[in-house]
Design a protein around this motif. Structure first.
Motif, mmCIF file in Angstrom:
data_model
loop_
_atom_site.group_PDB
_atom_site.id
_atom_site.type_symbol
_atom_site.label_atom_id
_atom_site.label_comp_id
_atom_site.label_asym_id
_atom_site.label_seq_id
_atom_site.Cartn_x
_atom_site.Cartn_y
_atom_site.Cartn_z
ATOM 1 N N ASP A 199 0.846 2.058 -5.622
ATOM 2 C CA ASP A 199 -0.265 0.874 -4.863
ATOM 3 C C ASP A 199 -1.148 1.382 -5.464
ATOM 4 O OD1 ASP A 199 1.992 1.243 -2.618
ATOM 5 O OD2 ASP A 199 0.576 1.026 -1.563
ATOM 6 N N ASP A 200 -1.721 -0.636 -5.909
ATOM 7 C CA ASP A 200 -3.253 -0.588 -6.066
ATOM 8 C C ASP A 200 -3.647 -1.411 -6.999
ATOM 9 O OD1 ASP A 200 -4.095 0.290 -3.399
ATOM 10 O OD2 ASP A 200 -4.885 2.274 -3.986
ATOM 11 N N HIS A 249 0.453 -6.381 -1.946
ATOM 12 C CA HIS A 249 -1.007 -5.183 -0.866
ATOM 13 C C HIS A 249 -2.117 -6.318 -0.809
ATOM 14 C CE1 HIS A 249 -2.257 -0.963 0.030
ATOM 15 N NE2 HIS A 249 -2.827 -1.050 -0.601
ATOM 16 N N HIS A 253 -8.170 -4.856 0.019
ATOM 17 C CA HIS A 253 -8.454 -3.911 0.061
ATOM 18 C C HIS A 253 -9.277 -3.004 1.331
ATOM 19 C CE1 HIS A 253 -6.128 0.343 -0.237
ATOM 20 N NE2 HIS A 253 -5.563 -0.454 -1.221
ATOM 21 N N HIS A 351 -0.504 5.803 -6.276
ATOM 22 C CA HIS A 351 -0.477 5.000 -6.898
ATOM 23 C C HIS A 351 -0.725 5.268 -7.680
ATOM 24 C CE1 HIS A 351 -2.416 6.045 -2.645
ATOM 25 N NE2 HIS A 351 -2.642 4.767 -2.479
HETATM 26 ZN ZN LIG Z 1 -3.697 0.676 -1.323
#
Ligand SMILES: [Zn+2]
Length: 391
Positions: A199-200, A249, A253, A351
């Motif tokens: 993620d991210d 995503h 955030h 991540h």
């Molecule tokens: Zn995230």
């Protein structure tokens, strides 16, 4: 003007229709059924080529039927013409022209063919041409050729030979069974599957993660943020070009912004998807919401993202790689190898960060050693999420 052309056309058409079926008369070798031949009171036995029923017409080797009728048979030298004669009657088989000539002057245009070096022709033409009568007995079936010397009725003949026909038919069916298609082997279903998810990103650690995945020969899924795609366009392109799955995503955030309403969640995913499409050409159907979907994504939120075309993913293994700034690669590795065992389908949350990139080679090796096969998430993959929402 029309009538002047209409008549010649119809004449030509009629001529064509008369000619065409003769030239189109072809025996379909695959479409034959077995049939038995009796001459008077005797059921014939054929040593090689066997009688066949083609669309209701009985074909049999001319030689053996002629012999059973005590007829004479001769080849006309230098031709492919066979003549059978008895008691002053003749039947001529002109194989090259597919014509059978009988003494009444008729040229019967029928398919003639060779099987096991035997001339195969319609039994009825041969028999009636030599003055025999022909009957068709359903039981068998039997094509019966007879003259005044026959003693038994059709029923008696059929009943006498019933057992022999049944046996031969069973044998025929055994030999002519349609070939069984080879059993299609079930693609071996890996009993343990792992989805590596990151993620991210994309960010400055993503390239190393991609390198590690590539050299290990495994696949993975990236849940990316719109602004990160903008600032690392080459990495986003590389993810797509190298065949990894890319999911959404969102944009901010920031839970206070994303989860304001069902529509804000959809908007974040849509905006992220637009950027992804602009940069890579790919439009994604999978999403993962920041911080996980529970409690953030109640029913009406999920309905909204489903209606927007998205399948929602969480995880069932949390590497805790972003639990704190001091998290080490060794701790991430330890967490994964502690949580994965016992899971048939492991969805690992990781991540794009340095310690994770450090830990990744060992994590992959451990998963391989423990029999996991690596899959990426498609839009069609049944989603794993905290709500057990299968949509
Ligand atoms: Zn995230």
């Amino acid at each position: 003007m029309r009538w002047r052309w209409g008549i010649p056309f119809i004449v030509v058409l009629a001529m064509l229709l008369t000619i065409l079926p003769v030239h189109a008369a072809v025996i379909n070798e695959g479409g034959a059924d077995p049939i038995w031949i009796a001459v008077n009171d005797e059921l014939l036995t054929f040593p090689d080529a066997q009688p066949e029923l083609h669309d209701g017409v009985t074909y049999a080797p001319v030689r053996f039927v002629a012999e059973a009728m005590h007829a004479n048979l001769q080849w006309v030298p230098g031709t492919n013409i066979t003549q059978v004669y008895k008691n002053g009657r003749h039947v001529t088989f002109d194989t090259p022209h597919s014509v059978v000539k009988t003494d009444d002057g008729t040229n019967h245009e029928v398919p003639l063919y060779i099987q096991n070096d035997r001339l195969m022709a319609p039994t009825r033409l041969l028999s009636e041409g030599l003055g025999y009568t022909v009957s068709y007995l359903e039981s068998g079936p039997i094509t019966r050729i007879k003259d005044s010397t026959a003693k038994r009725s059709d029923e008696e003949l059929a009943s006498i030979y019933q057992d022999r026909i049944d046996q031969e038919k069973a044998k025929w069916e055994e030999e002519h069974k349609p070939p069984q298609p080879p059993p299609v082997p079930e693609p071996p279903k890996p009993d343990k599957v792992v989805y590596l998810t990151f993620d991210d990103g994309p960010n400055e650690y993503t390239a190393r993660i991609l390198d590690t995945l590539k050299s290990a020969g495994v696949t993975a899924t990236f849940f990316v943020l719109g602004p990160q795609i903008q600032s690392h366009q080459d990495l986003a392109k590389r993810m797509v070009e190298d065949g990894y799955s890319v999911g959404l995503h969102g944009m901010t955030h920031d839970s206070s912004k994303i989860y304001r309403s069902a529509q804000t969640v959809v908007n974040e995913m849509e905006d992220c998807n637009t950027i992804l499409t602009n940069v890579t050409g790919l439009r994604s159907a999978i999403m993962r919401v920041p911080y996980g979907s529970k409690p953030w994504m109640p029913q009406n939120y999920r309905d909204a993202t489903v209606n927007a075309g998205y399948h929602m993913w969480d995880w069932n293994v949390d590497s805790y790689d972003s639990k704190s700034a001091t998290r080490t690669a060794q701790e991430t590795y330890g967490e994964v190898t502690r949580q994965v065992p016992g899971k048939k389908e492991a969805v690992i949350l990781m991540h794009d960060k340095k310690t994770t990139a450090d830990a990744l080679p060992n994590i992959i090796q451990w998963l391989k050693d423990n029999g996991y096969s690596f899959e990426r998430i498609y839009g069609s993959t049944p989603p794993v999420n905290f709500w057990n929402d299968a949509r």
